[in-house]
Each structure stands twice: as C-alpha cells, then as structure tokens.
Motif scaffolding. Structure first.
Motif, PDB file in Angstrom:
ATOM      1  N   LEU A   1       0.850  -1.192   0.000  1.00 57.10           N
ATOM      2  CA  LEU A   1       0.000   0.000   0.000  1.00 57.10           C
ATOM      3  C   LEU A   1       0.885   1.241   0.000  1.00 57.10           C
ATOM      4  O   LEU A   1       1.724   1.428   0.882  1.00 57.10           O
ATOM      5  N   PHE A   2       0.700   2.093  -1.022  1.00 52.46           N
ATOM      6  CA  PHE A   2       1.467   3.336  -1.146  1.00 52.46           C
ATOM      7  C   PHE A   2       0.511   4.509  -0.956  1.00 52.46           C
ATOM      8  O   PHE A   2      -0.426   4.690  -1.742  1.00 52.46           O
ATOM      9  N   LEU A   3       0.743   5.288   0.108  1.00 46.52           N
ATOM     10  CA  LEU A   3      -0.138   6.402   0.468  1.00 46.52           C
ATOM     11  C   LEU A   3       0.505   7.753   0.178  1.00 46.52           C
ATOM     12  O   LEU A   3      -0.183   8.770   0.199  1.00 46.52           O
TER      13      LEU A   3
ATOM     14  N   LEU B   1      -1.308  -2.767  -4.313  1.00 49.05           N
ATOM     15  CA  LEU B   1      -0.919  -3.928  -5.102  1.00 49.05           C
ATOM     16  C   LEU B   1      -1.263  -5.192  -4.336  1.00 49.05           C
ATOM     17  O   LEU B   1      -1.005  -5.296  -3.128  1.00 49.05           O
ATOM     18  N   ASP B   2      -1.847  -6.174  -5.025  1.00 46.21           N
ATOM     19  CA  ASP B   2      -2.184  -7.433  -4.372  1.00 46.21           C
ATOM     20  C   ASP B   2      -0.925  -8.276  -4.193  1.00 46.21           C
ATOM     21  O   ASP B   2       0.167  -7.882  -4.635  1.00 46.21           O
ATOM     22  N   PRO B   3      -1.004  -9.446  -3.533  1.00 49.11           N
ATOM     23  CA  PRO B   3       0.207 -10.243  -3.275  1.00 49.11           C
ATOM     24  C   PRO B   3       0.961 -10.687  -4.526  1.00 49.11           C
ATOM     25  O   PRO B   3       2.125 -11.057  -4.435  1.00 49.11           O
ATOM     26  N   LEU B   4       0.312 -10.650  -5.697  1.00 52.87           N
ATOM     27  CA  LEU B   4       1.006 -10.981  -6.945  1.00 52.87           C
ATOM     28  C   LEU B   4       1.634  -9.754  -7.590  1.00 52.87           C
ATOM     29  O   LEU B   4       2.217  -9.839  -8.667  1.00 52.87           O
ATOM     30  N   GLY B   5       1.479  -8.592  -6.943  1.00 54.16           N
ATOM     31  CA  GLY B   5       2.043  -7.362  -7.482  1.00 54.16           C
ATOM     32  C   GLY B   5       1.159  -6.669  -8.498  1.00 54.16           C
ATOM     33  O   GLY B   5       1.598  -5.758  -9.183  1.00 54.16           O
TER      34      GLY B   5
ATOM     35  N   ALA C   1     -12.942  -5.418  -2.864  1.00 54.94           N
ATOM     36  CA  ALA C   1     -11.632  -5.239  -3.506  1.00 54.94           C
ATOM     37  C   ALA C   1     -10.537  -6.073  -2.849  1.00 54.94           C
ATOM     38  O   ALA C   1      -9.690  -6.651  -3.545  1.00 54.94           O
ATOM     39  N   VAL C   2     -10.533  -6.141  -1.509  1.00 56.85           N
ATOM     40  CA  VAL C   2      -9.418  -6.800  -0.812  1.00 56.85           C
ATOM     41  C   VAL C   2      -9.796  -8.146  -0.217  1.00 56.85           C
ATOM     42  O   VAL C   2      -8.927  -8.862   0.290  1.00 56.85           O
ATOM     43  N   GLY C   3     -11.083  -8.486  -0.237  1.00 57.80           N
ATOM     44  CA  GLY C   3     -11.515  -9.751   0.352  1.00 57.80           C
ATOM     45  C   GLY C   3     -12.211  -9.539   1.682  1.00 57.80           C
ATOM     46  O   GLY C   3     -11.681  -8.840   2.555  1.00 57.80           O
ATOM     47  N   ASP C   4     -13.380 -10.123   1.837  1.00 54.04           N
ATOM     48  CA  ASP C   4     -14.161  -9.943   3.053  1.00 54.04           C
ATOM     49  C   ASP C   4     -13.392 -10.374   4.302  1.00 54.04           C
ATOM     50  O   ASP C   4     -13.519  -9.781   5.376  1.00 54.04           O
TER      51      ASP C   4
ATOM     52  N   ASN D   1       6.923   0.159  -6.985  1.00 61.46           N
ATOM     53  CA  ASN D   1       7.139   1.460  -7.612  1.00 61.46           C
ATOM     54  C   ASN D   1       7.306   1.335  -9.120  1.00 61.46           C
ATOM     55  O   ASN D   1       6.761   2.120  -9.897  1.00 61.46           O
ATOM     56  N   LEU D   2       8.074   0.323  -9.552  1.00 59.03           N
ATOM     57  CA  LEU D   2       8.321   0.138 -10.967  1.00 59.03           C
ATOM     58  C   LEU D   2       7.039  -0.250 -11.695  1.00 59.03           C
ATOM     59  O   LEU D   2       6.733   0.260 -12.774  1.00 59.03           O
ATOM     60  N   LEU D   3       6.271  -1.137 -11.094  1.00 55.48           N
ATOM     61  CA  LEU D   3       5.007  -1.554 -11.707  1.00 55.48           C
ATOM     62  C   LEU D   3       4.050  -0.376 -11.828  1.00 55.48           C
ATOM     63  O   LEU D   3       3.370  -0.198 -12.845  1.00 55.48           O
ATOM     64  N   ARG D   4       4.011   0.459 -10.796  1.00 48.54           N
ATOM     65  CA  ARG D   4       3.122   1.617 -10.818  1.00 48.54           C
ATOM     66  C   ARG D   4       3.505   2.557 -11.956  1.00 48.54           C
ATOM     67  O   ARG D   4       2.647   3.078 -12.668  1.00 48.54           O
ATOM     68  N   LEU D   5       4.794   2.761 -12.151  1.00 50.04           N
ATOM     69  CA  LEU D   5       5.253   3.626 -13.238  1.00 50.04           C
ATOM     70  C   LEU D   5       4.816   3.086 -14.594  1.00 50.04           C
ATOM     71  O   LEU D   5       4.343   3.826 -15.453  1.00 50.04           O
ATOM     72  N   ILE D   6       4.969   1.780 -14.775  1.00 56.19           N
ATOM     73  CA  ILE D   6       4.648   1.181 -16.065  1.00 56.19           C
ATOM     74  C   ILE D   6       3.146   1.223 -16.326  1.00 56.19           C
ATOM     75  O   ILE D   6       2.698   1.517 -17.437  1.00 56.19           O
TER      76      ILE D   6
END
Length: 438
Positions: free
Chosen positions: A7-9, A16-20, A77-80, A180-185
């Motif tokens: 979680l980036f605030l 990002l979920d556990p798979l990124g 979104a995140v699971g009950d 961070n890299l995934l977010r940029l892409i």
C-alpha cells in the motif's frame, strides 16, 4: 510464506495485491478508509471515529451510511476476510500481510501523504515530523530516490522519455522496488516499441520465480522479434539466474549459451559483462570456485559505478557462501568504496547478507541473530523472498550449532515454506549452507 499486499499512500494512491497486480478501489473515500485502517493496524478504530475522519462535514447518520457503503466496496476489492467489522469497531485482519510506505519511509514518493484528501487527520499526517532518528536517516534523499522522483514526473508528463531513461539507466532501474516500478509502467500508455522492456522490468522484479520466468521468456521473444540485442543480453542475465534458482540447470545453461552468442554479436563491454556474470553465477550456484573468476571478469568490464557495486556485493555473498570469508571481507571493502549511499535495495541486501555471514563465521552469534532477523523481515516485506530464505537458513544453521535446536527447526521450517511459496529449488551451493541438518 504469505505474500504481502503493498500500500502506497505518499504520492498517488496505489494498492498492489500479493502478486504485485494493481487493485483499484471504487473512489477516493474508499482509499481514505483503507488508509486510516492501515495506520491503525494494531487496535483498529471505532466506526463513528473513522466516519468522522473521512466525511468530516456530514451529519452523523450520513457518515454512517457512507461508511457502510465504503466498507462493502473495500471488502469487495481486498476480500471480506481481510476486514474485521463489528457493530461499533473496525480493523484490518491480523492475518492480512500488508506493507505500507507510512511504516517504511524509504518507500515514500514525492507529493506528500494522500494528496487531495482534506481533513484534520490527513493534515496531521502530512505535517508530522520524523518519529525517530532512524526514520530521519531513511528519509535522506539517495541516488535511487532522486531517480524515482524523476521517473514519477516523467510518467505523468513524458512517458516516452520515461522509458528512454529507464533503458539508459538499467542499473538504477533495478534498484527500484517492484511496486514502484510496476506503478510507473501501469501509469503510462506503453508504446509497442517498449513492450519487451516493460515485460523485462516486470519479470526481473517479480518474486514468484515461475511467473518471473514466464515474463522474461516473453521479453526474450519480443527482443528476438525486434532484433533488440541489448534487451536480449539483459534478459538472458536475469532468466538464466531464475532457471538456476528454479532447479532447471539445463535451461539455465542454454540461456547462458544465448548470452554468449549475443555478446559475440554485440561486442560491447556490457553484453560481455552480462555473459560473464551469468556464467559465474551459475557456476557459483553449483559450488564451483571457478564461478568467482567469471564474476571478477564481469566486474572488470563494468563501467557503471552502480552496476559494479551490485556485482561486487553479489560476489561477496557468493564468497561467504563458499566459505571464503577473508575474500568476502576484502570484497565488501571494495563495495563500500564504490557503493556510496545509493539507496539501492539489491546492493544493500546482498551486502548485508555477506556481512551477516562474516559475523556468523566469526562466532558473533548474539550480534548476527538480530541482523539476520531484520534482513529476513525486510526481504519478505519488500518482495525479495530469495534473500529472506537465505537469512532464515543461516539463522537456522547458527542456532543449530549454538545448541538451540528448537529455534533452528523453526527457522528452517519457515525458510522451506518460503522456498515452496516462491518455487525456489535448492542449489548445490545452498545445500552446503544447510548441510549441518542432514
């Protein structure tokens, strides 16, 4: 091992979920609810207090209704199971593994905490000072921090330029955290020209080794299609190492042969260095001392200061794993001379592991144990399971030799579970590390 949500605030909100993979929440208010709960993980919050924070100007009944709706959307979104709710109280589940940049200041991006969210609670977080001296140290700008901030700006204003900068600064790009890299892409509309590089960066940072191999194979296909030999050289270096860690030495050797062919065609120092580094890594994984000479040859061909520091830190770790502790100590001295305060987490992790090996070899059990515990926690939370496993295995061996068999078994079991989770095979070099248990 349970993989961690991220979680980036600070800066643009990102979950990002556990798979990124990015998870989009319904609206900014749902993001605000998650942010408040994330910062109150231990005890949670009263429903009415949380509603007042997120909807400060509304009547109480409207706040409660809005909160109920937001919770439905958050659970979807995140699971009950990840949100615990009673009639009066809310908290994130204690079983939810979550890494948040509020707790790890080195993950924070520019633009402050939750930009655009108004209210006293959000303002207090934005203007709070560092919580301790260590936090202040972590907030000191580093080379990678400045690089990340530049990329963030370019992702918004010049996506094509962002990809060109990534291509030109591969060693720095590998220092960025996967989230961070995934977010940029994902923020940019990728041109077809950059598809192969995008797949490469995703794969090189992925924690699930099988998924990593799939992404890198796709990147290699793109490189072949576009006749991009530079990309092919970079992919081979990563894919060969991944195959070795997956326990596929024949595939790793085949990729190494491709890397050699690419190096012969390109005739660049970088491509030759990539081949030597891959060859050295594969030999070192097999416990062959000849691998160290290939790693040295790779370093001699490396002009980039950061890439050289990365290569040196990797060699120091291999030397320690092979029992060459004096050589490892001397190599670490070179890393410290070359690797100034980069903020490069790959270099930092491999250097810290090498230092922990030296402490353990020197009998400094009391000093090594907390360092290894920190390394394991840091690695697992940042998506670097490989070194988390190594740290726990080294702790297990240390406790075993020190007579604490129960704690040794606990650490070894945890390491084996993490190996299974990321599909890491045990290389001959790693068998040496845990041979004491056989």
């Amino acid at each position: 091992m349970q993989l961690s949500w991220q979680l980036f605030l600070f800066g643009d909100f990102c979950l990002l979920d556990p798979l990124g993979l990015p998870v989009r929440l319904a609206n900014r208010k749902v993001e605000g609810v998650l942010a408040v709960l994330a910062l109150h993980r231990q005890f949670g919050m009263e429903r009415d207090e949380l509603a007042e924070i997120v909807w400060p100007q509304r009547p109480l009944e409207n706040q409660r209704a809005s909160l109920r709706q937001a919770l439905v959307q958050l659970k979807r979104a995140v699971g009950d199971e990840n949100v615990e709710a009673s009639r009066s109280h809310l908290r994130l589940s204690s079983k939810l593994s979550l890494t948040c940049d509020y707790d790890l200041p080195e993950l924070r991006r520019a633009n402050g905490f939750m930009p655009g969210h108004e209210g006293e609670w959000f303002d207090q977080i934005r203007y709070e000072g560092p919580r301790d001296e260590e936090a202040q140290d972590r907030k000191t700008p580093t080379v990678v921090t400045h690089f990340s901030e530049t990329l963030n700006w370019m992702a918004m204003h010049d996506p094509r330029g962002m990809f060109e900068l990534l291509k030109a600064s591969k060693s720095l790009a590998k220092g960025l955290r996967f989230g961070n890299l995934l977010r940029l892409i994902t923020l940019t509309e990728r041109s077809r020209v950059y598809e192969g590089w995008s797949l490469f960066w995703r794969g090189a940072s992925e924690n699930d080794l099988q998924l990593c191999a799939n992404l890198l194979r796709s990147s290699l296909k793109e490189a072949k299609k576009d006749n991009d030999l530079v990309l092919a050289s970079e992919v081979c270096l990563e894919l060969g190492k991944v195959y070795s860690r997956l326990g596929f030495p024949e595939r790793a050797d085949k990729i190494c042969t491709i890397a050699e062919t690419v190096a012969m065609r390109l005739q660049t120092r970088s491509a030759k260095s990539n081949f030597f580094r891959l060859k050295g890594t594969l030999l070192a994984h097999r416990g062959d001392l000849a691998g160290l000479e290939f790693l040295r040859r790779a370093e001699d061909l490396t002009d980039d200061v950061i890439e050289k520091a990365s290569a040196l830190s990797a060699r120091a770790f291999f030397e320690g794993s092979l029992g060459l502790f004096e050589q490892s100590r001397m190599t670490l001295e070179l890393v410290e001379r070359v690797g100034f305060d980069l903020g490069h987490h790959r270099i930092n992790v491999s250097s810290l592991m090498a230092k922990a090996q030296l402490l353990t070899a020197g009998g400094s059990f009391q000093q090594a144990a907390p360092e290894l515990e920190k390394i394991a926690g840091y690695c697992y939370s940042s998506g670097n399971a490989q070194f988390g496993v190594y740290a726990e295995e080294l702790m297990a061996k240390m406790f075993h030799l020190h007579g604490d068999r129960a704690l040794a078994r606990e650490k070894l079991t945890s390491a084996r579970q993490a190996r299974k989770g990321s599909q890491m095979a045990t290389t001959p070099l790693e068998e040496r590390r845990i041979a004491v248990f056989s």
